[in-house]
Design an enzyme around this catalytic site. Structure first.
Site, PDB file in Angstrom:
ATOM      1  N   ILE A 134       0.838  -1.211   0.000  1.00 32.46           N
ATOM      2  CA  ILE A 134       0.000   0.000   0.000  1.00 32.46           C
ATOM      3  C   ILE A 134       0.861   1.245   0.000  1.00 32.46           C
ATOM      4  O   ILE A 134       0.535   2.243  -0.622  1.00 32.46           O
ATOM      5  CB  ILE A 134      -0.891   0.060   1.254  1.00 32.46           C
ATOM      6  N   SER A 135       1.945   1.170   0.719  1.00 32.76           N
ATOM      7  CA  SER A 135       2.737   2.388   0.877  1.00 32.76           C
ATOM      8  C   SER A 135       4.181   2.049   1.223  1.00 32.76           C
ATOM      9  O   SER A 135       4.456   1.118   1.962  1.00 32.76           O
ATOM     10  CB  SER A 135       2.116   3.247   1.991  1.00 32.76           C
ATOM     11  N   THR A 136       5.100   2.798   0.656  1.00 29.88           N
ATOM     12  CA  THR A 136       6.491   2.686   1.085  1.00 29.88           C
ATOM     13  C   THR A 136       6.905   4.046   1.592  1.00 29.88           C
ATOM     14  O   THR A 136       6.938   5.000   0.828  1.00 29.88           O
ATOM     15  CB  THR A 136       7.435   2.310  -0.069  1.00 29.88           C
ATOM     16  N   GLY A 137       7.159   4.111   2.853  1.00 32.54           N
ATOM     17  CA  GLY A 137       7.596   5.377   3.436  1.00 32.54           C
ATOM     18  C   GLY A 137       9.048   5.272   3.812  1.00 32.54           C
ATOM     19  O   GLY A 137       9.720   4.299   3.499  1.00 32.54           O
ATOM     20  N   GLU A 153      10.194   5.108   6.837  1.00 36.39           N
ATOM     21  CA  GLU A 153      10.440   4.229   7.967  1.00 36.39           C
ATOM     22  C   GLU A 153       9.715   2.907   7.903  1.00 36.39           C
ATOM     23  O   GLU A 153       9.998   2.004   8.675  1.00 36.39           O
ATOM     24  CB  GLU A 153      10.049   4.942   9.265  1.00 36.39           C
ATOM     25  N   SER A 154       8.751   2.815   7.010  1.00 37.13           N
ATOM     26  CA  SER A 154       7.977   1.582   6.986  1.00 37.13           C
ATOM     27  C   SER A 154       7.448   1.277   5.601  1.00 37.13           C
ATOM     28  O   SER A 154       7.362   2.149   4.749  1.00 37.13           O
ATOM     29  CB  SER A 154       6.799   1.705   7.950  1.00 37.13           C
ATOM     30  N   VAL A 199       4.011  -0.662   4.075  1.00 30.34           N
ATOM     31  CA  VAL A 199       2.721  -1.185   4.511  1.00 30.34           C
ATOM     32  C   VAL A 199       2.137  -2.070   3.412  1.00 30.34           C
ATOM     33  O   VAL A 199       2.110  -1.680   2.244  1.00 30.34           O
ATOM     34  CB  VAL A 199       1.743  -0.036   4.856  1.00 30.34           C
ATOM     35  N   LYS A 219       2.299  -3.516   8.710  1.00 30.12           N
ATOM     36  CA  LYS A 219       3.307  -2.456   8.705  1.00 30.12           C
ATOM     37  C   LYS A 219       4.658  -3.062   9.044  1.00 30.12           C
ATOM     38  O   LYS A 219       4.848  -3.596  10.136  1.00 30.12           O
ATOM     39  CB  LYS A 219       2.926  -1.358   9.707  1.00 30.12           C
ATOM     40  N   ASP A 257       2.921  13.174  15.402  1.00 27.13           N
ATOM     41  CA  ASP A 257       3.104  13.294  13.945  1.00 27.13           C
ATOM     42  C   ASP A 257       1.729  13.468  13.316  1.00 27.13           C
ATOM     43  O   ASP A 257       1.411  12.882  12.293  1.00 27.13           O
ATOM     44  CB  ASP A 257       3.813  12.067  13.384  1.00 27.13           C
TER      45      ASP A 257
HETATM   46  P1  ADP Z   1       4.711   5.906   7.813  1.00 26.93           P
HETATM   47  O1  ADP Z   1       5.408   5.985   9.118  1.00 26.93           O
HETATM   48  O2  ADP Z   1       5.519   5.291   6.725  1.00 26.93           O
HETATM   49  O3  ADP Z   1       4.044   7.198   7.425  1.00 26.93           O
HETATM   50  P2  ADP Z   1       1.993   4.966   8.212  1.00 26.93           P
HETATM   51  O4  ADP Z   1       1.571   4.174   9.387  1.00 26.93           O
HETATM   52  O5  ADP Z   1       1.575   6.394   8.148  1.00 26.93           O
HETATM   53  O6  ADP Z   1       3.561   4.815   8.050  1.00 26.93           O
HETATM   54  O7  ADP Z   1       1.477   4.212   6.932  1.00 26.93           O
HETATM   55  C1  ADP Z   1       1.765   4.654   5.637  1.00 26.93           C
HETATM   56  C2  ADP Z   1       0.541   4.639   4.777  1.00 26.93           C
HETATM   57  O8  ADP Z   1       0.016   3.330   4.706  1.00 26.93           O
HETATM   58  C3  ADP Z   1      -0.588   5.479   5.329  1.00 26.93           C
HETATM   59  O9  ADP Z   1      -0.500   6.789   4.867  1.00 26.93           O
HETATM   60  C4  ADP Z   1      -1.817   4.799   4.818  1.00 26.93           C
HETATM   61  O10 ADP Z   1      -2.114   5.252   3.514  1.00 26.93           O
HETATM   62  C5  ADP Z   1      -1.382   3.355   4.755  1.00 26.93           C
HETATM   63  N1  ADP Z   1      -1.835   2.644   5.946  1.00 26.93           N
HETATM   64  C6  ADP Z   1      -1.150   2.445   7.083  1.00 26.93           C
HETATM   65  N2  ADP Z   1      -1.863   1.737   7.964  1.00 26.93           N
HETATM   66  C7  ADP Z   1      -3.026   1.466   7.372  1.00 26.93           C
HETATM   67  C8  ADP Z   1      -4.217   0.759   7.762  1.00 26.93           C
HETATM   68  N3  ADP Z   1      -4.318   0.176   8.963  1.00 26.93           N
HETATM   69  N4  ADP Z   1      -5.218   0.672   6.884  1.00 26.93           N
HETATM   70  C9  ADP Z   1      -5.127   1.257   5.678  1.00 26.93           C
HETATM   71  N5  ADP Z   1      -4.067   1.941   5.253  1.00 26.93           N
HETATM   72  C10 ADP Z   1      -3.022   2.047   6.072  1.00 26.93           C
HETATM   73 MN    MN Z   2       2.464   8.284   8.005  1.00 26.99          MN
END
Ligand code: ADP
Ligand code: MN
Length: 494
Positions: A238-241, A243-244, A246, A267, A383
């Site tokens: 879903i996402s590559t940030g 620090e994490s 997902v 995550k 944050d």
């Molecule tokens: P980071 O520290 O990388 O910002 P996040 O916890 O904010 O990590 O997660 C990054 C992205 O992943 C979020 O912006 C969101 O779009 C998606 N995401 C994270 N957790 C969930 C979740 N429980 N359900 C749906 N999307 C999620």
């Molecule tokens: Mn985030």
């Protein structure tokens, strides 16, 4: 009569069989070659070979074209060898790193200069042979000065040996070649930047794969979760940030003590350590982790981030704040319920277009959540912004709480003020006239009554309060036990 005697007219006897077998041999040879290199990539014909529109007046251009030609041929040969060695084998080796022509790398051209390596320069001769002060050596007519072109030129040529081994200097070293300083310096510069470029390229490649796929240890963890039936399938990222990473997954079977949500978010806290260094302050000063922090190696610290997020989510869950529900924690991998539907994550507040009515609703909900978070969960998000709030089911959900701290954290109130600033600014821009300004919001959330009229004074008072609290804590000593009030232990524990 011919003076040279009768021509020997007897034709060489040649049997049909010989001719045929020779031809057969040729065909066989061709066939074999084709089999060995089924689709030998033809060496691209450069402009030099086709001879079109070529300006032949510039030596530099000619040299560059020749070099290009050479590099291409070299690479093609490399590919052929690679193919030949690998054959049909399932395990193949790659010569990629030996290639000459780097795939064009558009975004690195400008950082050619912004990275200065201050480490040992391998091209610098260990101890440059200095010409003595007087500027010459020798006596009488054997005198040579430091400017002697021949000596200098030969020296320069010899110094080419110091270039990186993969930098081909040709056969110049073996000859009595005299390189002028100017040419040598240009070459040296080029060798240097080529090597760095190539190193960067490889680094980039490794980096990007590490980002897309997870490392083997994490993969194993994920695999175990699927294998244990906790997860049905992991569908994708879903996402590559920073620090994490997902992932989305479909939940598996419920166990006796746990119902797995139909859709989960996984995550994975990145184990590449550098990003976390600057976040130490969130966890180092958190008394809950105080005793453990100093003894830990970086990998364990990253697990602590995951653990922290789990504990914070549990607290929020208990207070009834809309947030992901913790499913499981295993090392640096946190599984929680998915906010969204059918693999589509709920949009972030920054990406969603809300009617002014919904926007107002969202604002009051957030105001409420911030107060609950502070008073009931004893937490500051730290944050909080439109990036970490999702809009789902007609309400706002809070996520990303790994860095959240208790208000008594030495910087807790500063974090809260920053959160308030983000929220205020977002809703003021979004056209919610009721939105409090950041100072009012801070007071409303914290229950403090800081009266300073401007931001600077306000922040000064916040810091003074933090200082007071810190002194207070120092005097009391810490008497709180860790995690005493935090919910269930993770179901997948070591
Ligand atoms: P980071 O520290 O990388 O910002 P996040 O916890 O904010 O990590 O997660 C990054 C992205 O992943 C979020 O912006 C969101 O779009 C998606 N995401 C994270 N957790 C969930 C979740 N429980 N359900 C749906 N999307 C999620
Ligand atoms: Mn985030």
């Amino acid at each position: 009569q011919c003076p040279w005697g009768a021509p020997n007219a007897t034709s060489i006897s040649c049997s049909l069989a010989d001719v045929m077998s020779e031809q057969l041999a040729k065909e066989l040879q061709l066939e074999e070659e084709n089999a060995a290199f089924p689709e030998v990539v033809a060496v691209d014909e450069g402009p030099f070979i086709t001879g079109e529109n070529v300006d032949t007046s510039s030596d530099l251009m000619l040299a560059q074209m020749l070099q290009m030609e050479f590099d291409r041929e070299y690479d093609a040969q490399l590919r052929r060898e690679e193919k030949k060695i690998n054959g049909d084998s399932k395990v193949s080796i790659s010569f990629e790193n030996y290639r000459k022509v780097h795939p064009y790398d558009s975004d690195s051209s400008e950082d050619e200069v912004d990275w200065q390596d201050t480490r040992h320069d391998p091209y610098r001769a260990d101890k440059p042979t200095t010409t003595p002060r007087r500027g010459f050596v020798g006596k009488g007519k054997d005198i040579t000065t430091k400017h002697d072109e021949v000596v200098c030129g030969r020296k320069n040529t010899a110094r080419m040996e110091n270039f990186a081994p993969e930098f081909q200097v040709g056969d110049g070293i073996g000859m009595d070649l005299k390189l002028s300083n100017q040419v040598f310096n240009a070459l040296k510069q080029h060798a240097y930047s080529e090597e760095r470029r190539s190193a960067r390229l490889h680094e980039k490649k490794e980096h990007s794969t590490a980002e897309k796929a997870v490392d083997p240890k994490t993969r194993l963890l994920l695999y175990k979760m699927v294998n244990a039936g906790m997860l049905e399938t992991i569908t994708g990222c879903i996402s590559t940030g920073k620090e994490s990473v997902v992932f989305h997954a479909y939940g598996g079977n419920a166990t006796e003590d746990k119902v797995i949500p139909p859709e989960c978010a996984i995550k994975v806290f990145k184990t590449t350590l550098n990003e976390f260094k600057n976040r130490d302050k969130y966890i180092k000063d958190d008394y809950r982790f105080k005793d453990r922090f100093s003894k830990l190696n970086p990998r364990k610290i990253i697990r602590m981030w995951a653990e922290k997020e789990m504990h914070n989510l549990t607290r929020m869950q208990n207070a009834g704040i809309p947030c992901p529900q913790v499913v499981s924690l295993k090392k640096h991998v946190l599984v929680m319920s998915f906010i969204g539907q059918d693999q589509v994550p709920a949009p972030k507040l920054k990406d969603v277009t809300l009617s002014s009515e919904d926007m107002k609703k969202a604002y009051y909900q957030i105001l409420n959540m911030m107060q609950q978070l502070y008073k009931e969960c004893n937490l500051v998000h730290a944050d909080l912004s439109e990036y970490n709030m999702l809009w789902h089911d007609g309400k706002v959900w809070l996520i990303d709480v790994s860095q959240s701290v208790e208000p008594t954290h030495p910087h807790g109130l500063e974090f809260l003020f920053r959160d308030c600033r983000n929220v205020s600014q977002f809703f003021q821009k979004a056209g919610v006239p009721e939105a409090l300004n950041e100072r009012e919001l801070f007071n409303a959330v914290s229950g403090l009554n800081i009266t300073a009229e401007n931001e600077v004074d306000f922040q000064a008072e916040i810091e003074a309060l933090e200082k007071m609290n810190e002194d207070h804590v120092q005097n009391l000593g810490k008497k709180l036990s860790m995690f005493s009030s935090d919910g269930d232990p993770p179901i997948y524990d070591e």
